[in-house]
Design a protein around this motif. Structure first.
Motif, short mmCIF file in Angstrom:
data_model
loop_
_atom_site.label_atom_id
_atom_site.label_comp_id
_atom_site.label_asym_id
_atom_site.label_seq_id
_atom_site.Cartn_x
_atom_site.Cartn_y
_atom_site.Cartn_z
N ARG A 22 0.83 -1.20 0.00
CA ARG A 22 0.00 0.00 0.00
C ARG A 22 0.87 1.25 0.00
O ARG A 22 0.65 2.18 -0.78
CB ARG A 22 -0.93 0.00 1.21
CG ARG A 22 -1.84 1.20 1.28
CD ARG A 22 -2.62 1.27 2.58
NE ARG A 22 -1.69 1.43 3.68
CZ ARG A 22 -1.70 0.69 4.79
NH1 ARG A 22 -2.59 -0.27 4.94
NH2 ARG A 22 -0.83 0.90 5.75
N THR A 23 1.89 1.26 0.85
CA THR A 23 2.78 2.41 0.94
C THR A 23 3.50 2.64 -0.38
O THR A 23 3.59 3.77 -0.87
CB THR A 23 3.81 2.20 2.07
OG1 THR A 23 3.10 2.02 3.29
CG2 THR A 23 4.74 3.37 2.20
N ASN A 58 1.10 4.02 -2.95
CA ASN A 58 0.82 5.44 -2.70
C ASN A 58 1.99 6.32 -3.12
O ASN A 58 1.78 7.42 -3.65
CB ASN A 58 0.48 5.67 -1.23
CG ASN A 58 -0.88 5.11 -0.86
OD1 ASN A 58 -1.73 4.93 -1.72
ND2 ASN A 58 -1.07 4.84 0.41
N ALA A 86 2.05 6.33 -6.95
CA ALA A 86 0.91 7.10 -7.47
C ALA A 86 1.14 8.59 -7.26
O ALA A 86 0.76 9.42 -8.10
CB ALA A 86 -0.38 6.67 -6.77
N GLY A 87 1.78 8.94 -6.16
CA GLY A 87 2.09 10.35 -5.91
C GLY A 87 3.10 10.91 -6.88
O GLY A 87 3.06 12.07 -7.26
#
Length: 84
Positions: A73-74, A77, A80-81
């Motif tokens: 997940r990290t 993220n 995606a950022g």
């Protein structure tokens, strides 16, 4: 007798010097928490291959799976950022 030979050129890494680039090293570094979590999960699973899993083993595997999911997940993220 008919000789059989490859009709295509061989694909080799002759042009590569064998060292990862700075971008590749950065990508590996970003993925390292996930890699460690996956290794930990694999270690927990390997411990139970030759015997039935005890309650402690099941908890260890469950925690390791959670760490893998959290690391994924990290990482998702973060990537995606960067793409936004």
């Amino acid at each position: 007798m008919k000789h059989i030979a490859a009709l295509q050129n061989l694909v080799t890494a002759a042009s590569l010097d064998g060292k990862p680039s700075a971008v590749e090293l950065d990508a590996i570094e970003a993925e390292m928490p996930l890699i460690r979590a996956e290794v930990e999960l694999l270690d927990a699973q390997i411990m139970t291959l030759d015997r039935p899993a005890s309650e402690l083993d099941e908890r260890r595997i469950r925690r390791a799976r959670r760490r893998v999911l959290a690391a994924r997940r990290t990482l998702a993220n973060i990537t995606a950022g960067k793409a936004a």
